[in-house]
Motif scaffolding. Sequence first.
Motif, PDB file in Angstrom:
ATOM      1  N   CYS A 297     123.717  20.340  59.388  1.00 42.65           N
ATOM      2  CA  CYS A 297     124.160  21.162  60.515  1.00 42.65           C
ATOM      3  C   CYS A 297     125.013  20.352  61.490  1.00 42.65           C
ATOM      4  O   CYS A 297     126.061  20.812  61.945  1.00 42.65           O
ATOM      5  CB  CYS A 297     122.946  21.749  61.235  1.00 42.65           C
ATOM      6  SG  CYS A 297     123.358  22.942  62.525  1.00 42.65           S
ATOM      7  N   CYS A 384     126.376  27.049  69.880  1.00 42.98           N
ATOM      8  CA  CYS A 384     125.843  26.821  68.534  1.00 42.98           C
ATOM      9  C   CYS A 384     125.411  25.365  68.390  1.00 42.98           C
ATOM     10  O   CYS A 384     125.964  24.616  67.586  1.00 42.98           O
ATOM     11  CB  CYS A 384     126.899  27.192  67.494  1.00 42.98           C
ATOM     12  SG  CYS A 384     126.253  27.468  65.825  1.00 42.98           S
ATOM     13  N   CYS A 386     122.962  22.575  67.137  1.00 43.94           N
ATOM     14  CA  CYS A 386     121.989  22.433  66.058  1.00 43.94           C
ATOM     15  C   CYS A 386     120.628  21.979  66.583  1.00 43.94           C
ATOM     16  O   CYS A 386     120.553  21.050  67.395  1.00 43.94           O
ATOM     17  CB  CYS A 386     122.487  21.418  65.039  1.00 43.94           C
ATOM     18  SG  CYS A 386     124.014  21.884  64.199  1.00 43.94           S
ATOM     19  N   ASN A 389     119.749  17.464  63.082  1.00 44.99           N
ATOM     20  CA  ASN A 389     120.903  17.114  62.258  1.00 44.99           C
ATOM     21  C   ASN A 389     120.840  17.746  60.879  1.00 44.99           C
ATOM     22  O   ASN A 389     121.874  18.108  60.303  1.00 44.99           O
ATOM     23  CB  ASN A 389     121.010  15.588  62.109  1.00 44.99           C
ATOM     24  CG  ASN A 389     121.611  14.922  63.328  1.00 44.99           C
ATOM     25  OD1 ASN A 389     121.850  15.578  64.349  1.00 44.99           O
ATOM     26  ND2 ASN A 389     121.853  13.622  63.241  1.00 44.99           N
ATOM     27  N   THR A 391     119.238  20.578  59.958  1.00 41.84           N
ATOM     28  CA  THR A 391     119.076  22.039  59.886  1.00 41.84           C
ATOM     29  C   THR A 391     120.099  22.604  58.901  1.00 41.84           C
ATOM     30  O   THR A 391     121.248  22.161  58.891  1.00 41.84           O
ATOM     31  CB  THR A 391     119.293  22.668  61.272  1.00 41.84           C
ATOM     32  OG1 THR A 391     118.276  22.207  62.158  1.00 41.84           O
ATOM     33  CG2 THR A 391     119.242  24.188  61.201  1.00 41.84           C
ATOM     34  N   ASP A 393     123.057  24.145  57.596  1.00 40.87           N
ATOM     35  CA  ASP A 393     124.223  24.495  58.402  1.00 40.87           C
ATOM     36  C   ASP A 393     124.674  25.930  58.207  1.00 40.87           C
ATOM     37  O   ASP A 393     125.001  26.623  59.169  1.00 40.87           O
ATOM     38  CB  ASP A 393     125.384  23.528  58.135  1.00 40.87           C
ATOM     39  CG  ASP A 393     125.772  23.451  56.674  1.00 40.87           C
ATOM     40  OD1 ASP A 393     125.004  23.913  55.803  1.00 40.87           O
ATOM     41  OD2 ASP A 393     126.858  22.896  56.385  1.00 40.87           O
ATOM     42  N   PHE A 396     122.093  28.270  59.969  1.00 38.07           N
ATOM     43  CA  PHE A 396     122.159  28.223  61.425  1.00 38.07           C
ATOM     44  C   PHE A 396     123.456  28.826  61.943  1.00 38.07           C
ATOM     45  O   PHE A 396     123.480  29.459  63.008  1.00 38.07           O
ATOM     46  CB  PHE A 396     122.013  26.788  61.934  1.00 38.07           C
ATOM     47  CG  PHE A 396     121.896  26.714  63.437  1.00 38.07           C
ATOM     48  CD1 PHE A 396     120.778  27.212  64.078  1.00 38.07           C
ATOM     49  CD2 PHE A 396     122.916  26.178  64.196  1.00 38.07           C
ATOM     50  CE1 PHE A 396     120.672  27.168  65.468  1.00 38.07           C
ATOM     51  CE2 PHE A 396     122.823  26.130  65.583  1.00 38.07           C
ATOM     52  CZ  PHE A 396     121.689  26.627  66.225  1.00 38.07           C
TER      53      PHE A 396
END
Length: 463
Positions: A297, A384, A386, A389, A391, A393, A396
């Motif tokens: 993410c 947006c 996160c 780091n 998560t 991407d 999300f």
Amino acid sequence: MNIPSLNVSILRLSLIAAACLFPREAVSVSKGGYIFVILHQQHPRHSAASQQLADDIAHQSKQLSLECHIYKMEEEWPNIASWTYYPIIERIYQLHGGNDSWTVIVEEWSQVKLEILQQVLMKYKSSEPLFLGNAVHDATETIIHHFDLVDEKEPFLFPDSRSGLVLSSALIESLAKKWSDKSLRPKVDFTIDAQYEFARFIESDGVVLSHHDCFCLEDRPDCAVVFSPDQLCDAVFATDDIHFAVKTCSQFHRERLPVLKETWLKQASNYALYSDVNDPSIGTVSLGIPNTERGHCAKTMAIIQHAVKITSMLWLAIVDDDTLLSVPRLKSLLSCYNPQDLIAIGERYGFHALGPYGYDYITGGGGMILSRALVENLAEPGVCDCPTNDTPDDMFLGVCLKRLSVPVIHSETFHQGRPVDYPAQLLSPELPVSFHKFWMVNPLEVYEEWLEDSHVSRHHEEL
């Protein structure tokens, strides 16, 4: 932050069911009646196609003196994940339960020949549970279908939804009652391939898909529903207007990046290889984000923050380092959309899509395409950020799109899997834009066969 509002016609909640040959307020459909449900994307271009199809069906029904209701799902009942099909069952049963009728589900790029459809359905009884469509099946187990076992002698059939599918009133009633019992609903978090998963739900009710040749991908005199892909648009922009952001890491520099440079990157004049390290020998750049085993993410949001500074960029294409794509076909697709609108295009998945806190998202492997306007909004502080780091991407980003009320525009031309993961029929007649994963395939051969235009046209003629 100023977020342009979506087209009013897409968000309005008023009833737009078009009733043919009887007053709009009437909801009953007598014996032999038809209920058309048109699925379309939440975008003015797709809404216009849906309206054109609805008008054409209404005109035909008047000429044939047939009773019908026509529903455009994304306008009448927006934001309920109608693309998963389950909400359609609920609402059609609420409005028409107990009536002797046929429910015909089509997409906006369909063509309906009502007289032929009537002749076909006259051979069946809507009082019996029946599921009709253009049947396809897997050749092997695939992650897309949860690695369900494939019986070569009796493969599981599911519909190619592009050419329509039909459910009898008896089946609608049975499915609606089954769906109303939450203990009998499919217990999955993700919606990956809606047409397959819906067919599995119907199978759990004791009904399997019956194939009929009248549901077509290419027009013939005996077709009742024909998939008519949208035509290319007139807007012209340069390849340089698309910034291709390849997510990679040092582990795969030597293994994957040479494949991309040998294939589609030759046609991508504006690209960057975003990695965890700068490697001048292969051309990677680092945005200061350490690599994570999964999720990425932070790397994706760093790319968005970086890309917004590229003033000439109209579109941002975020892809994995094992994604293959066709640059010319992506350009053709994007010519139909305005980069100054809030646009997100790719292959749509859903996470708890039917729940109050669920959402749609673009699965990252097939490529996530974002318009300039959307990139600018996502890059705003606090929009947006996160959670971690690593998560996921793509998921999300789906959360962020929901916060911004930006719908995902789904395109069948993007693929999270490899060509072998799909029935061959589903890869035509539209030419694919992308495939993902180099696992147990030769990516150079995949690109040559499916994505390089001089070879793909020949391949599709042979299918």
